[in-house]
Scaffold this motif. Sequence first.
Motif, PDB file in Angstrom:
ATOM      1  N   TYR A  26       0.855  -1.172  -0.024  1.00  0.00           N
ATOM      2  CA  TYR A  26       0.040   0.151  -0.122  1.00  0.00           C
ATOM      3  C   TYR A  26       1.002   1.213   0.133  1.00  0.00           C
ATOM      4  O   TYR A  26       0.569   2.036  -0.913  1.00  0.00           O
ATOM      5  N   GLY A  27       2.155   1.054   0.854  1.00  0.00           N
ATOM      6  CA  GLY A  27       2.846   2.520   0.859  1.00  0.00           C
ATOM      7  C   GLY A  27       3.470   2.670  -0.354  1.00  0.00           C
ATOM      8  O   GLY A  27       3.842   3.724  -0.742  1.00  0.00           O
ATOM      9  N   ALA A  28       3.867   1.349  -0.975  1.00  0.00           N
ATOM     10  CA  ALA A  28       4.821   1.491  -2.232  1.00  0.00           C
ATOM     11  C   ALA A  28       3.529   2.095  -3.342  1.00  0.00           C
ATOM     12  O   ALA A  28       4.076   2.966  -4.013  1.00  0.00           O
ATOM     13  N   MET A  29       2.648   1.771  -3.324  1.00  0.00           N
ATOM     14  CA  MET A  29       1.433   2.206  -4.489  1.00  0.00           C
ATOM     15  C   MET A  29       1.360   3.742  -4.371  1.00  0.00           C
ATOM     16  O   MET A  29       1.411   4.296  -4.990  1.00  0.00           O
ATOM     17  N   GLN A  30       1.401   4.039  -2.824  1.00  0.00           N
ATOM     18  CA  GLN A  30       1.176   5.534  -2.694  1.00  0.00           C
ATOM     19  C   GLN A  30       2.536   6.383  -3.127  1.00  0.00           C
ATOM     20  O   GLN A  30       2.202   7.674  -3.440  1.00  0.00           O
ATOM     21  N   ALA A  31       3.631   5.560  -3.149  1.00  0.00           N
ATOM     22  CA  ALA A  31       4.843   6.506  -3.361  1.00  0.00           C
ATOM     23  C   ALA A  31       5.130   6.609  -4.755  1.00  0.00           C
ATOM     24  O   ALA A  31       6.248   7.405  -5.271  1.00  0.00           O
ATOM     25  N   VAL A  32       4.440   5.828  -5.580  1.00  0.00           N
ATOM     26  CA  VAL A  32       4.724   6.059  -7.085  1.00  0.00           C
ATOM     27  C   VAL A  32       4.332   7.452  -7.449  1.00  0.00           C
ATOM     28  O   VAL A  32       3.222   8.038  -7.008  1.00  0.00           O
ATOM     29  N   PRO A  33       5.183   8.330  -8.178  1.00  0.00           N
ATOM     30  CA  PRO A  33       4.943   9.836  -8.365  1.00  0.00           C
ATOM     31  C   PRO A  33       3.483   9.829  -8.997  1.00  0.00           C
ATOM     32  O   PRO A  33       2.856   9.311 -10.141  1.00  0.00           O
ATOM     33  N   ARG A  34       2.734  10.832  -8.533  1.00  0.00           N
ATOM     34  CA  ARG A  34       1.345  11.161  -8.811  1.00  0.00           C
ATOM     35  C   ARG A  34       1.330  11.454 -10.493  1.00  0.00           C
ATOM     36  O   ARG A  34       0.575  11.258 -11.285  1.00  0.00           O
ATOM     37  N   ALA A  35       2.605  12.299 -10.933  1.00  0.00           N
ATOM     38  CA  ALA A  35       2.382  12.805 -12.047  1.00  0.00           C
ATOM     39  C   ALA A  35       2.444  11.558 -13.177  1.00  0.00           C
ATOM     40  O   ALA A  35       2.090  11.645 -14.270  1.00  0.00           O
ATOM     41  N   GLN A  36       3.068  10.465 -12.946  1.00  0.00           N
ATOM     42  CA  GLN A  36       3.145   9.383 -13.850  1.00  0.00           C
ATOM     43  C   GLN A  36       1.600   8.809 -14.108  1.00  0.00           C
ATOM     44  O   GLN A  36       1.299   8.653 -15.132  1.00  0.00           O
ATOM     45  N   LEU A  37       0.854   8.801 -13.039  1.00  0.00           N
ATOM     46  CA  LEU A  37      -0.547   8.296 -13.094  1.00  0.00           C
ATOM     47  C   LEU A  37      -1.261   9.241 -13.913  1.00  0.00           C
ATOM     48  O   LEU A  37      -2.185   9.204 -14.766  1.00  0.00           O
ATOM     49  N   GLU A  38      -1.021  10.738 -13.584  1.00  0.00           N
ATOM     50  CA  GLU A  38      -1.852  11.783 -14.271  1.00  0.00           C
ATOM     51  C   GLU A  38      -1.474  11.821 -15.821  1.00  0.00           C
ATOM     52  O   GLU A  38      -2.266  11.859 -16.593  1.00  0.00           O
ATOM     53  N   THR A  39      -0.379  11.531 -16.023  1.00  0.00           N
ATOM     54  CA  THR A  39       0.060  11.489 -17.493  1.00  0.00           C
ATOM     55  C   THR A  39      -0.744  10.345 -18.117  1.00  0.00           C
ATOM     56  O   THR A  39      -1.139  10.450 -19.278  1.00  0.00           O
ATOM     57  N   ALA A  40      -0.505   9.160 -17.563  1.00  0.00           N
ATOM     58  CA  ALA A  40      -1.074   8.152 -18.141  1.00  0.00           C
ATOM     59  C   ALA A  40      -2.734   8.328 -18.485  1.00  0.00           C
ATOM     60  O   ALA A  40      -3.180   7.970 -19.419  1.00  0.00           O
ATOM     61  N   GLU A  41      -3.403   8.942 -17.477  1.00  0.00           N
ATOM     62  CA  GLU A  41      -4.758   9.194 -17.386  1.00  0.00           C
ATOM     63  C   GLU A  41      -4.789  10.168 -18.730  1.00  0.00           C
ATOM     64  O   GLU A  41      -6.027  10.208 -19.525  1.00  0.00           O
ATOM     65  N   ALA A  42      -3.941  11.161 -18.799  1.00  0.00           N
ATOM     66  CA  ALA A  42      -4.047  12.183 -19.840  1.00  0.00           C
ATOM     67  C   ALA A  42      -4.069  11.459 -21.323  1.00  0.00           C
ATOM     68  O   ALA A  42      -4.710  11.960 -22.520  1.00  0.00           O
ATOM     69  N   TYR A  43      -3.275  10.391 -21.327  1.00  0.00           N
ATOM     70  CA  TYR A  43      -3.075   9.708 -22.678  1.00  0.00           C
ATOM     71  C   TYR A  43      -4.379   8.902 -23.070  1.00  0.00           C
ATOM     72  O   TYR A  43      -4.590   8.309 -23.966  1.00  0.00           O
ATOM     73  N   GLY A  44      -5.373   8.917 -22.035  1.00  0.00           N
ATOM     74  CA  GLY A  44      -6.672   8.283 -22.164  1.00  0.00           C
ATOM     75  C   GLY A  44      -6.621   6.786 -21.628  1.00  0.00           C
ATOM     76  O   GLY A  44      -7.627   6.047 -22.175  1.00  0.00           O
ATOM     77  N   MET A  45      -5.911   6.523 -20.770  1.00  0.00           N
ATOM     78  CA  MET A  45      -5.820   5.086 -20.159  1.00  0.00           C
ATOM     79  C   MET A  45      -6.999   5.098 -19.076  1.00  0.00           C
ATOM     80  O   MET A  45      -7.304   6.023 -18.601  1.00  0.00           O
ATOM     81  N   ASN A  46      -7.656   3.989 -18.646  1.00  0.00           N
ATOM     82  CA  ASN A  46      -8.772   4.103 -17.901  1.00  0.00           C
ATOM     83  C   ASN A  46      -8.102   3.401 -16.606  1.00  0.00           C
ATOM     84  O   ASN A  46      -6.898   3.248 -16.740  1.00  0.00           O
ATOM     85  N   HIS A  47      -9.023   3.472 -15.497  1.00  0.00           N
ATOM     86  CA  HIS A  47      -8.313   3.194 -14.241  1.00  0.00           C
ATOM     87  C   HIS A  47      -7.510   1.824 -14.185  1.00  0.00           C
ATOM     88  O   HIS A  47      -6.436   1.520 -13.841  1.00  0.00           O
ATOM     89  N   ALA A  48      -8.126   0.753 -14.846  1.00  0.00           N
ATOM     90  CA  ALA A  48      -7.264  -0.698 -14.905  1.00  0.00           C
ATOM     91  C   ALA A  48      -6.071  -0.589 -15.659  1.00  0.00           C
ATOM     92  O   ALA A  48      -5.076  -1.246 -15.280  1.00  0.00           O
ATOM     93  N   GLN A  49      -6.306   0.101 -16.675  1.00  0.00           N
ATOM     94  CA  GLN A  49      -4.858   0.315 -17.469  1.00  0.00           C
ATOM     95  C   GLN A  49      -3.747   0.930 -16.689  1.00  0.00           C
ATOM     96  O   GLN A  49      -2.424   0.445 -16.770  1.00  0.00           O
ATOM     97  N   VAL A  50      -4.235   2.042 -15.995  1.00  0.00           N
ATOM     98  CA  VAL A  50      -3.271   3.036 -15.457  1.00  0.00           C
ATOM     99  C   VAL A  50      -2.451   2.019 -14.367  1.00  0.00           C
ATOM    100  O   VAL A  50      -1.341   1.887 -14.159  1.00  0.00           O
ATOM    101  N   PHE A  51      -3.697   1.297 -13.551  1.00  0.00           N
ATOM    102  CA  PHE A  51      -2.992   0.184 -12.657  1.00  0.00           C
ATOM    103  C   PHE A  51      -1.953  -0.835 -13.183  1.00  0.00           C
ATOM    104  O   PHE A  51      -0.986  -0.983 -12.540  1.00  0.00           O
ATOM    105  N   ARG A  52      -2.535  -1.336 -14.276  1.00  0.00           N
ATOM    106  CA  ARG A  52      -1.862  -2.425 -14.588  1.00  0.00           C
ATOM    107  C   ARG A  52      -0.481  -1.796 -15.413  1.00  0.00           C
ATOM    108  O   ARG A  52       0.510  -2.624 -15.179  1.00  0.00           O
ATOM    109  N   ARG A  53      -0.429  -0.896 -16.135  1.00  0.00           N
ATOM    110  CA  ARG A  53       0.711  -0.477 -17.019  1.00  0.00           C
ATOM    111  C   ARG A  53       1.432   0.248 -16.437  1.00  0.00           C
ATOM    112  O   ARG A  53       2.813   0.382 -16.593  1.00  0.00           O
ATOM    113  N   ILE A  54       1.112   1.084 -15.468  1.00  0.00           N
ATOM    114  CA  ILE A  54       2.024   2.437 -14.914  1.00  0.00           C
ATOM    115  C   ILE A  54       2.176   2.008 -13.526  1.00  0.00           C
ATOM    116  O   ILE A  54       3.370   1.834 -13.186  1.00  0.00           O
ATOM    117  N   LEU A  55       1.158   1.914 -12.626  1.00  0.00           N
ATOM    118  CA  LEU A  55       1.504   1.711 -11.164  1.00  0.00           C
ATOM    119  C   LEU A  55       2.289   0.532 -10.789  1.00  0.00           C
ATOM    120  O   LEU A  55       3.172   0.693 -10.047  1.00  0.00           O
TER     121      LEU A  55
END
Lengths: 275, 293
Positions: free
Chosen positions: B161-190
């Motif tokens: 849980y701590g490790a997932m929180q530690a992944v930089p927020r910007a990484q996830l936001e970028t992925a969302e900006a590219y149009g990935m949905n929640h599951a994709q962001v989780f699987r491919r980025i987080l």
Amino acid sequence: MTCWETVTAYAFRSLGYGERLLPRSDFTLCQQFTLIGSGLIWNIYFGVLALVAGFFLANAIALAKTARSPWVRKPADWFIFLFRGSPLFIQFFLAYEALQMLPKAGIKVLWITVETSWTTRAWAGALFVLFLNTAAYSAEIFHGALKSIPKGDLEAADAYGISGWAKFRRIQWPTMLRLAWPAYTNEAIFLFHSTTLVYFSGFPAFQQRGDALYYANYFADKTFNPFVPYPIAAGYFIVLTLLLIWLFGAINRRLNRHLPSNMGRKIRLRPQVIR
Amino acid sequence: MFAYCADPKSLEGLAWLACYLTTGKHMGLYWSFGTVLLLLAITAPVALAFGFVGAMAARSPFLPARIIGKGYTAMVRGVPDIVFFLFFVIALDQGIEWLNHQIRCPDWTEPIRQGLEFRVCPQAKVPLGSSPQYVHQLYGFGLAVMTFSLVFGAFAANVLYGAMQAVPRAQLETAEAYGMNHAQVFRRILVPQMWVYALPGLSNLWMILIKATPLLFLLGVQDIVYWARELGGAKTSAYEYPHPDWRLYYFLFLLVFYLGFTKLSEIVLDRLTARLSRGQATAAGEAMRKAGA
């Protein structure tokens, strides 16, 4: 037997006062709460004494580990490795067997005979093991903190002409304590948790005077129902943990009182559990 | 084992020792080291899976799942884990038998808890009373593995849980900006990025797991502590190999085993950390880059 009578009969049973016989049938909730709470006295006894004594030894060992001379440093390294690298459970067994090997009649030092039988009893033997164990874990924490004292602090001390013992006492040691405190809080919590191992690891419970888990286990064995005594023991330990967090948090605030409020280091729990 | 061991009383010195250390009971001791390693080999991945699910639940937007996940991660903080060990072994056993009872004997009328006893119908006993000894041992071991996995899963959930929180927020936001949905962001980025943050915690956990294995003894499994006590106790001359109380030496041997094991793990984990930090945007990775340049 009303609940109050049960409390008066068993509240200090773990120390050997009150009713001699443990309840054997018709177990009530009140009996379980009272006896398990009575056992908690031993957990607090082991935890507090080991922590207080271990604190001083840990400081000495942490300093020895930073020493330049290998004659001082190596023993400290080995001590820490020995106690952190092996399970506490095995340490208890080993200590108990080793203490059993002491001559039964006592050791003659000059003209005084030193009794040895008390060393195999839990209150002394297990306390000794816990003391050394927590000293090793805390020494590692303090050593890490000593290493991460900001360089600027030490240079400033030098610039003011503070050196030697005064530098250590007024600059290094307080900073070390401040940096180490969150980790040391965890160590304290898990030390209290590991006191529950004592009566499961060779050390016999003399006249059924045991700790909280000893009595919880007694009830679970007798009633064959784990769903009552273990949650009671768990509840007691949650309260104990909260008390510890409160106490160490207060000390933490005092250690950080000269810093702007947003720079204080929050205490975060990290699992460091079973040793 | 050896031919000359037929009459142990006549042996002396090294020959005696060789025969002594190869008796059937000592083989039991050596096999129990296998038990410990097997426990570690099964528990580590299962606990990691439990931890992963727990951490996912704790991050879930769905409130009940979040409560369960947070509760699971919080349970090991305030309570000594040995309480859980002692609790789960009986609780799981009774839970399994109770479920089995509901399925197999629906028209059983007597209450299951009769005073101080827990009684299910004979067909619902797990394992069946008539089954051979090894099934009972296997079942006991299975319960122990399950207990270890549940408790260590909670620790792993904390770390992940701590490790997932530690992944930089910007990484996830970028992925969302590219149009990935929640599951994709989780699987491919987080998930690919969180491991380097999780590794210190997980390696600490591995050390704790190693040092928790002697607790198998408390769960009723015939592990190395059981055999050390059994074999080390004083043997009178009624036994084939009489000797005084040698438990101290047996436990010393166990201590050395654990010290060696933790030391070895430490070396391997340090290498793994170095390997995973290479090229990462963390302090360790930066230090490595500077050292190389």
